[in-house]
Motif scaffolding. Structure first.
Motif, PDB file in Angstrom:
ATOM      1  N   GLU A  11      -5.088  -0.811  -2.845  1.00 50.10           N
ATOM      2  CA  GLU A  11      -5.796  -2.001  -2.356  1.00 50.10           C
ATOM      3  C   GLU A  11      -5.104  -3.263  -2.862  1.00 50.10           C
ATOM      4  O   GLU A  11      -4.742  -3.358  -4.039  1.00 50.10           O
ATOM      5  CB  GLU A  11      -7.249  -1.981  -2.824  1.00 50.10           C
ATOM      6  N   THR A  12      -4.939  -4.234  -1.956  1.00 48.84           N
ATOM      7  CA  THR A  12      -4.306  -5.509  -2.285  1.00 48.84           C
ATOM      8  C   THR A  12      -5.024  -6.641  -1.557  1.00 48.84           C
ATOM      9  O   THR A  12      -5.752  -6.414  -0.581  1.00 48.84           O
ATOM     10  CB  THR A  12      -2.821  -5.542  -1.863  1.00 48.84           C
ATOM     11  N   GLU A  13      -4.777  -7.861  -2.023  1.00 48.31           N
ATOM     12  CA  GLU A  13      -5.243  -9.066  -1.336  1.00 48.31           C
ATOM     13  C   GLU A  13      -4.132 -10.107  -1.362  1.00 48.31           C
ATOM     14  O   GLU A  13      -3.475 -10.289  -2.396  1.00 48.31           O
ATOM     15  CB  GLU A  13      -6.477  -9.665  -2.026  1.00 48.31           C
ATOM     16  N   LEU A  16       0.841  -1.196   0.000  1.00 41.17           N
ATOM     17  CA  LEU A  16       0.000   0.000   0.000  1.00 41.17           C
ATOM     18  C   LEU A  16       0.879   1.250   0.000  1.00 41.17           C
ATOM     19  O   LEU A  16       1.806   1.376   0.807  1.00 41.17           O
ATOM     20  CB  LEU A  16      -0.934   0.006   1.203  1.00 41.17           C
ATOM     21  N   GLY A  17       0.607   2.146  -0.918  1.00 42.05           N
ATOM     22  CA  GLY A  17       1.386   3.370  -1.047  1.00 42.05           C
ATOM     23  C   GLY A  17       2.544   3.268  -2.019  1.00 42.05           C
ATOM     24  O   GLY A  17       3.096   4.286  -2.438  1.00 42.05           O
ATOM     25  N   PRO A  42      -8.701 -12.361   6.985  1.00 40.79           N
ATOM     26  CA  PRO A  42      -8.605 -10.897   6.857  1.00 40.79           C
ATOM     27  C   PRO A  42      -7.368 -10.472   6.066  1.00 40.79           C
ATOM     28  O   PRO A  42      -6.472  -9.821   6.587  1.00 40.79           O
ATOM     29  CB  PRO A  42      -8.538 -10.438   8.315  1.00 40.79           C
ATOM     30  N   TRP A  43      -7.356 -10.820   4.792  1.00 43.93           N
ATOM     31  CA  TRP A  43      -6.156 -10.630   3.977  1.00 43.93           C
ATOM     32  C   TRP A  43      -6.348  -9.606   2.864  1.00 43.93           C
ATOM     33  O   TRP A  43      -5.626  -9.601   1.877  1.00 43.93           O
ATOM     34  CB  TRP A  43      -5.707 -11.967   3.410  1.00 43.93           C
ATOM     35  N   ARG A  44      -7.322  -8.714   3.008  1.00 47.16           N
ATOM     36  CA  ARG A  44      -7.479  -7.601   2.069  1.00 47.16           C
ATOM     37  C   ARG A  44      -7.054  -6.330   2.802  1.00 47.16           C
ATOM     38  O   ARG A  44      -7.492  -6.076   3.933  1.00 47.16           O
ATOM     39  CB  ARG A  44      -8.924  -7.468   1.577  1.00 47.16           C
ATOM     40  N   PHE A  45      -6.226  -5.531   2.161  1.00 49.08           N
ATOM     41  CA  PHE A  45      -5.710  -4.297   2.760  1.00 49.08           C
ATOM     42  C   PHE A  45      -6.008  -3.140   1.816  1.00 49.08           C
ATOM     43  O   PHE A  45      -5.836  -3.244   0.607  1.00 49.08           O
ATOM     44  CB  PHE A  45      -4.201  -4.412   2.985  1.00 49.08           C
ATOM     45  N   TYR A  46      -6.479  -2.032   2.383  1.00 48.32           N
ATOM     46  CA  TYR A  46      -6.849  -0.898   1.534  1.00 48.32           C
ATOM     47  C   TYR A  46      -6.765   0.407   2.307  1.00 48.32           C
ATOM     48  O   TYR A  46      -6.760   0.419   3.538  1.00 48.32           O
ATOM     49  CB  TYR A  46      -8.235  -1.087   0.927  1.00 48.32           C
ATOM     50  N   VAL A  47      -6.661   1.489   1.523  1.00 46.44           N
ATOM     51  CA  VAL A  47      -6.604   2.825   2.120  1.00 46.44           C
ATOM     52  C   VAL A  47      -7.791   3.627   1.595  1.00 46.44           C
ATOM     53  O   VAL A  47      -8.359   3.299   0.562  1.00 46.44           O
ATOM     54  CB  VAL A  47      -5.293   3.555   1.809  1.00 46.44           C
ATOM     55  N   ASN A 100     -10.524   1.125  -9.477  1.00 49.83           N
ATOM     56  CA  ASN A 100     -10.910   0.454  -8.229  1.00 49.83           C
ATOM     57  C   ASN A 100     -11.331  -0.999  -8.458  1.00 49.83           C
ATOM     58  O   ASN A 100     -12.367  -1.438  -7.999  1.00 49.83           O
ATOM     59  CB  ASN A 100     -12.027   1.228  -7.529  1.00 49.83           C
ATOM     60  N   GLY A 101     -10.504  -1.742  -9.120  1.00 48.22           N
ATOM     61  CA  GLY A 101     -10.743  -3.159  -9.340  1.00 48.22           C
ATOM     62  C   GLY A 101      -9.596  -3.731 -10.146  1.00 48.22           C
ATOM     63  O   GLY A 101      -8.975  -3.016 -10.942  1.00 48.22           O
TER      64      GLY A 101
END
Length: 194
Positions: free
Chosen positions: A40-42, A21-22, A189-194, A134-135
């Motif tokens: 956003e990542t998974e 992220l970033g 819980p393996w999705r990360f986003y800002v 966004n996808g």
């Protein structure tokens, strides 16, 4: 800006997903450089993750790139029409990767808009602006990423990642999208986003 080297990817997949992220995705295309900041990542961890294409060590021609060295691109097609970009992580032979789910444009927005919508940034509708990058399929379309980049080394042109020192002010964590079939793995819980 510092280039991300293989050592960045040669770590725990969930950690890499969060640390991406970033960071900047950079695509050199026809003499232009497109840059997007990862939002956003998974994470997908093959040995234990029923949502991973190579769960339990399943090796097929499609999943073979997941077993490649860390820092390799894994690009596949979904629904017969959308490409998805993944960054292979952990050690060679361990099928793990991070799916790129979202970006915000940094450089080359006009080209991204043309590739996504066939128009300029100024002609995008409010809906198109909200749904620009966004996808995973949208990102690949805007960056002209397809199966020709499958197995690409992510530490050199034409597709690589960089770090300009930016750090997201906050990171959100959630479950991954579209994997209801994956039984208990759907709740990881393996999705990360800002």
């Amino acid at each position: 800006m510092e280039l991300l080297h293989h050592a960045f990817y040669d770590r725990d997949t969930v950690t890499v997903a969060r640390d991406l992220l970033g960071k900047l995705l950079i695509r050199e295309l026809d003499g232009e450089t497109l840059i997007g900041r990862i939002t956003e990542t998974e994470a997908y961890v093959g040995p234990v993750d029923k949502a991973c294409h190579a769960y339990g060590g399943r090796r097929t021609p499609r999943t073979e790139p997941l077993f490649a060295p860390p820092g390799t691109a894994y690009v596949y097609l979904i629904y017969g029409m959308y490409h998805c970009l993944n960054f292979v992580t952990e050690g060679e032979g361990i099928p793990c990767a991070v799916l790129l789910r979202g970006l915000e444009p940094v450089q080359g927005g006009e080209t991204m808009a043309r590739l996504r919508f066939g128009s300029s940034l100024s002609r995008m509708t409010p809906y198109q602006r909200r749904n620009f990058l966004n996808g995973p399929g949208k990102v690949c379309q805007a960056f002209a990423i397809d199966r020709s980049l499958n197995r690409a080394d992510l530490t050199r042109s034409p597709l690589y990642l960089g770090d300009d020192g930016f750090s997201p002010p906050s990171i959100r964590i959630g479950t991954r999208i579209g994997i209801d079939y994956a039984q208990e793995a759907a709740a990881f819980p393996w999705r990360f986003y800002v």
